[in-house]
Design a protein around this motif. Sequence first.
Motif, short mmCIF file in Angstrom:
data_model
loop_
_atom_site.label_atom_id
_atom_site.label_comp_id
_atom_site.label_asym_id
_atom_site.label_seq_id
_atom_site.Cartn_x
_atom_site.Cartn_y
_atom_site.Cartn_z
N SER A 1 11.92 -13.48 17.58
CA SER A 1 11.70 -13.40 16.28
C SER A 1 11.11 -12.11 15.72
N PHE A 2 11.27 -11.70 14.43
CA PHE A 2 10.35 -10.65 13.81
C PHE A 2 10.40 -10.69 12.53
N TYR A 3 9.53 -10.00 11.97
CA TYR A 3 9.17 -9.77 10.53
C TYR A 3 9.34 -8.40 10.09
N VAL A 4 9.97 -8.20 8.90
CA VAL A 4 10.19 -6.69 8.28
C VAL A 4 9.50 -6.88 7.03
N GLY A 5 8.72 -5.58 6.85
CA GLY A 5 8.01 -5.45 5.43
C GLY A 5 7.51 -4.03 5.17
N ASP A 6 7.30 -3.56 4.39
CA ASP A 6 6.89 -2.27 3.84
C ASP A 6 5.33 -1.91 3.96
N MET A 7 4.57 -2.84 3.91
CA MET A 7 3.05 -2.70 3.92
C MET A 7 2.90 -2.70 5.39
N ALA A 8 2.87 -1.41 5.84
CA ALA A 8 2.68 -0.91 7.46
C ALA A 8 1.55 -0.25 7.54
N GLY A 9 0.64 -0.01 6.60
CA GLY A 9 -0.42 0.87 6.82
C GLY A 9 -0.18 2.56 6.93
N ARG A 10 0.91 2.71 6.49
CA ARG A 10 1.39 4.17 6.32
C ARG A 10 0.71 4.75 5.22
N VAL A 11 0.61 5.98 5.24
CA VAL A 11 0.25 6.82 4.13
C VAL A 11 1.31 6.65 2.76
N GLY A 12 0.82 6.19 1.63
CA GLY A 12 1.81 5.95 0.75
C GLY A 12 2.06 4.30 0.47
N ASP A 13 1.53 3.59 1.55
CA ASP A 13 1.86 2.04 1.38
C ASP A 13 0.65 1.69 0.56
N ILE A 14 0.52 1.71 -0.75
CA ILE A 14 -0.28 1.67 -1.47
C ILE A 14 -0.33 0.19 -2.50
N GLN A 15 -1.31 -0.54 -2.50
CA GLN A 15 -1.15 -1.65 -3.45
C GLN A 15 -2.27 -1.81 -4.49
N GLY A 16 -2.04 -1.75 -5.70
CA GLY A 16 -3.00 -1.61 -6.62
C GLY A 16 -3.24 -0.13 -6.99
N THR A 17 -3.76 0.16 -8.30
CA THR A 17 -3.79 1.38 -8.97
C THR A 17 -5.42 2.16 -8.35
N ASN A 18 -6.22 1.17 -8.46
CA ASN A 18 -7.52 1.66 -7.92
C ASN A 18 -7.71 1.74 -6.65
N ASN A 19 -6.82 1.48 -5.80
CA ASN A 19 -7.11 1.08 -4.21
C ASN A 19 -6.35 2.38 -3.27
N PRO A 20 -6.73 3.27 -3.09
CA PRO A 20 -5.95 4.34 -2.61
C PRO A 20 -5.89 4.14 -0.90
N THR A 21 -6.49 3.30 -0.41
CA THR A 21 -6.28 2.68 0.73
C THR A 21 -5.16 2.21 1.23
N PRO A 22 -4.27 2.80 2.32
CA PRO A 22 -3.11 2.12 2.61
C PRO A 22 -3.09 0.66 3.08
N SER A 23 -2.29 -0.16 2.92
CA SER A 23 -2.28 -1.36 2.93
C SER A 23 -1.25 -1.72 4.36
#
Length: 414
Positions: free
Chosen positions: A257-279
């Motif tokens: 089994s596997f899971y596909v998602g875009d929040m992989a901790g890469r630069v640009g994987d940002i969630q939220g306006t005030n949190n620039p830390t990659p998610s």
Amino acid sequence: CTSHRMILPDVVRPLGLTATLINIPAPVQRCFLQGARLSGALVSGRMAPKRKATAVKPVKDNPEISGGDEDVKPKKKNPSRAPKTEGSPSKSASRPKQPALTEPTATEDGWTLHPPSLIYKAVPAAQGSKKIAAFDLDGTLVHVKSRARFALDADDWKWFNKRVPTELRRLAEEEGYQLVIFSNQGGIRSALTGAGAVKTRGRVDNVLAALTGKDGPLHAQVFMSTLPDDLRKPGTGMWDFFTEHCNAGVKPDLSQSFYVGDMAGRVGDIQGTNNPTPSDTDKGFAEAIGIAFKTPEEVFGEGEAKKEVVFEGSSGKNDDLADAFQTLTDHFRRLGDGFKANAFAKVQKVLAGWPTKITSSKDLKGVAGVGKGSAAKIDEFLETGKFAVLEEEGGEAAQLPSKAAADAAPFLNI
């Protein structure tokens, strides 16, 4: 009282005011009382101190007298507002407050609302496999079509790219995978029956309906968490619920089994306006379950929509580059070229907030607002430390100093 053509003789005195207000119209009452106050002030030779207004009590059996503050002005009617007709629903009546759910509730469109924070669609035809191909929703299978930060309605979506439907069908029909979607939908919160929840369910239903081909529908199950609890990714609550209740009693084979998602901790994987830390919530979700993790680019190829990245303030990592683009922005604004000025201003905000050091325009590949022209300018400055266009057009900042040099300039007289 000249306003009502009545004479109020010596009964208006500063002391010993006696009069009956019964059977006197309300407007006359107000004039009478105001006259009494004024008369008392004049007789004493000074203005009487202001007193707290008191309400005139309504007199029973007299419909003309209303009980309200005597100095309250009648509300002006809004001519643009249509008058209420008898039987027309009020605002509160048209939007009755939904009672909080206390137990799982099935909806007419095939979903189950499981309080306090789970919405899911179980499909018996998509159960019973040991091989699970699981996916995130936004940024992985679809993008917001309107390019707004959040979907505007149930039709506001488009595929990550054109390969998505074909690849999903191949995984299900040729590889024997069971398709499952796990999505964080924090905007819904605890309002499982609210308008936001209805919109999101309709949007997912439209996505699933678009997977129907000549061979019939492509079955998939969906699980959405709405609160920051153990169901929310990277927590494994949704996966645990799925395996326990929605897979016909079959335990998934984690190795297949596997899971596909875009929040992989890469630069640009940002969630939220005030949190620039990659998610890395999607990557963490797969790791916590013990299954393989993949990005949507690995499975479907490059996305057709650019990623919206919004920063507030500066990360301090690329101040030289951000300052250079601010100079470029100011230059074109002085020339009256608003289009270029606005485009470079948008890029400047991205550069200022970018959480890591930028070494090439390739670091910003796929970021909305950073087009070919801006990418060329980024590489030009990184290689030469200046912009040729400022020299050619007589810009006063053809050679742009670094931030450190600019800060030191006042002390060095340069």
